[in-house]
Scaffold this active site. Structure first.
Site, PDB file in Angstrom:
ATOM      1  N   GLN A  17       0.777  -1.243   0.000  1.00  0.00           N
ATOM      2  CA  GLN A  17       0.000   0.000   0.000  1.00  0.00           C
ATOM      3  C   GLN A  17       0.810   1.296   0.000  1.00  0.00           C
ATOM      4  O   GLN A  17       0.475   2.233  -0.736  1.00  0.00           O
ATOM      5  CB  GLN A  17      -0.970   0.006   1.205  1.00  0.00           C
ATOM      6  N   GLU A 140       1.594  -1.460   8.236  1.00  0.00           N
ATOM      7  CA  GLU A 140       0.784  -0.370   8.779  1.00  0.00           C
ATOM      8  C   GLU A 140       0.752  -0.272  10.309  1.00  0.00           C
ATOM      9  O   GLU A 140       1.148   0.729  10.892  1.00  0.00           O
ATOM     10  CB  GLU A 140      -0.653  -0.554   8.242  1.00  0.00           C
ATOM     11  N   ASP A 169       0.703   3.568   6.017  1.00  0.00           N
ATOM     12  CA  ASP A 169       0.846   3.224   4.603  1.00  0.00           C
ATOM     13  C   ASP A 169       0.574   4.409   3.672  1.00  0.00           C
ATOM     14  O   ASP A 169       1.487   5.040   3.171  1.00  0.00           O
ATOM     15  CB  ASP A 169      -0.105   2.076   4.247  1.00  0.00           C
ATOM     16  N   GLY A 248      -7.200  19.619  19.695  1.00  0.00           N
ATOM     17  CA  GLY A 248      -6.576  20.886  19.351  1.00  0.00           C
ATOM     18  C   GLY A 248      -6.937  22.042  20.253  1.00  0.00           C
ATOM     19  O   GLY A 248      -6.843  23.183  19.855  1.00  0.00           O
ATOM     20  N   GLY A 249      -7.382  21.772  21.468  1.00  0.00           N
ATOM     21  CA  GLY A 249      -7.729  22.867  22.359  1.00  0.00           C
ATOM     22  C   GLY A 249      -9.227  23.158  22.398  1.00  0.00           C
ATOM     23  O   GLY A 249      -9.691  23.957  23.198  1.00  0.00           O
TER      24      GLY A 249
END
Ligand code: CAO
Length: 416
Positions: A17, A140, A169, A248-249
């Site tokens: 992949q 993977e 991958d 992210g906050g």
């Protein structure tokens, strides 16, 4: 329609992949990608998880569209000769063999550079050159563990967890594509090719950079206020798994909608964006929370954020995930239904944009694939079916100057 990578010839020595995802994308954008495969078997994914007996598996067809297939035994001297001819007239060689395989075949970077100093040689490996694990073969999930994704994914009371997204991958393949395109632009300036190497561990870590941010915050202050562990739970000295918390906050969580008791995907993701508190309160019918000091600031909300999510779930109880999003979007609240693969496959917007593409294959008929996620104003990548094993062998050999009897000889000696 001409495409930006028209005229770029790529030897695609990739399999499974990570490498194929990279070369497929370059083929969509116009490159002539020649997939070099072992005679008789080819890329292992042709036969992995087959849904139709004897027909190339979807694993292969979905990662190798728009390519040509050349069968060639590159361990035999005559096969090496063909490969050398191809190298002399190609712009890029991409490979993701196990460590050292290309060298053992006799095609080290030095040799390739000698054969064609203008050629870019691009490799995917599990770990970068010189890393103490650089001898390891990697798939993977191994990469997800090595790159920090597994230790930070899942719930705090469960084991490290793998994501279904191919962070190791396809993500590595995308990094490699950026590297190749950069080296091609560099070549325009210097006239020289170069080696481009991307490791799966590095590519996963590149996507986990906010977790490295969190490690440093944790080292300094001892807690992470946006994680569910705060303020009631305990922190150790490593970034914990945060379940479905927003990373992210912005606090967020997966919330139950109407029908969750029987439908495992009747959920939405709801984000409590700090500055959008007022519209959230209005949307869920709690205007009294707007000025309430216990709710007004993000800091005040955090200790009882799960109680807030529970209240939102009560509001969601009579709404499907789609109805809920239709209300919340009017209030500009970042949210999405949790979509299943079936819903995505049939999504009219994704069909219209070409992100889900229906492709014809010579033996299987039509199948769905994921088309280009990158959209251009002057080009619409057209996705064509993947090649059958060795479908273009004669065509490629003839292009290299082989005549009929030479091709027959190569066939008889099982070189192609
Ligand atoms: N003709 C003759 N020989 C060929 C050939 C051809 N056309 N194409 C490949 N081969 C040979 C190689 O020369 C190599 O032989 P040796 O090991 O004897 O030198 C062998 O086939 C392939 O070896 P491999 O190590 O690449 O294959 P594997 O199935 O044992 O391992 C994988 C697969 C993916 C673990 C390994 O290739 C790898 O670690 N790749 C780098 C990381 C990577 O890309 N992983 C992601 C894969 S997607 O999940």
């Amino acid at each position: 329609m001409s495409k930006p990578l028209d005229g770029i010839k790529i030897i695609d020595f990739t399999h499974v992949q990570a490498g194929p995802a990279c070369t497929q994308m370059l083929a969509w954008f116009g490159a002539d990608v020649i997939k070099v495969e072992r005679p008789g078997s080819g890329d292992v994914t042709r036969s992995q998880l087959r849904d139709i007996p004897g027909v190339d598996a979807l694993y292969f067809t979905m990662l190798n569209s728009n390519k040509r297939s050349l069968t060639l035994d590159t361990k035999k001297p005559e096969g090496k000769e063909v490969l050398e001819k191809l190298i002399r007239e190609s712009d890029v060689l991409v490979e993701n063999f196990g460590p050292g395989a290309l060298d053992r075949m006799g095609f080290s970077w030095e040799r390739l550079n000698e054969l064609n100093p203008k050629m870019i040689v691009a490799s995917v490996k599990g770990f970068s050159d010189g890393h103490h694990y650089d001898d390891l073969k990697v798939y993977e999930n191994v990469a997800q563990c090595a790159g920090g994704a597994a230790s930070t994914t899942g719930f705090w009371d469960g084991p490290p967890t793998i994501s279904a997204a191919a962070l190791g991958d396809s993500n590595t393949g995308m990094h490699l594509a950026i590297g190749i395109l950069t080296a091609l632009i560099g070549r325009d300036k210097t006239g020289k090719g170069q080696k481009v190497a991307v490791s799966m561990q590095d590519s996963v870590l590149n996507l986990c950079r906010v977790k490295l941010r969190d490690q440093q915050r944790l080292d300094r202050v001892g807690y992470l206020e946006e994680y569910p562990q705060y303020p009631h739970g305990e922190f150790s000295d490593v970034v914990p798994r945060g379940g479905n918390a927003g990373g992210g906050g912005q606090p967020g969580w997966v919330l139950k909608c109407k029908g969750w008791e029987t439908d495992p995907n009747a959920y939405i993701y709801f984000t409590v964006q700090g500055h959008a508190w007022e519209p959230i309160c209005r949307a869920i019918g709690r205007p009294e929370w707007i000025e309430d000091p216990a709710y007004k600031t993000a800091e005040a909300r955090q200790p009882h954020i799960f109680e807030i999510f529970k209240t939102i779930e009560e509001w969601l109880a009579d709404k499907t995930k789609f109805e809920a999003v239709d209300v919340l979007r009017k209030f500009d609240i970042p949210c999405s239904p949790v979509l299943t693969m079936k819903e995505l496959a049939n999504d009219p917007s994704l069909r219209a944009s070409g992100t889900i593409a229906e492709v014809q294959h010579k033996e299987r008929g039509s199948y769905l694939t994921v088309g280009s996620p990158i959209k251009f104003s002057d080009m619409k990548p057209e996705i064509t079916g993947s090649p059958l094993l060795g479908e273009h062998t004669e065509e490629v050999l003839a292009g290299l100057g082989y005549n009929r009897s030479q091709i027959d000889n190569l066939r008889e000696s099982k070189v192609v």
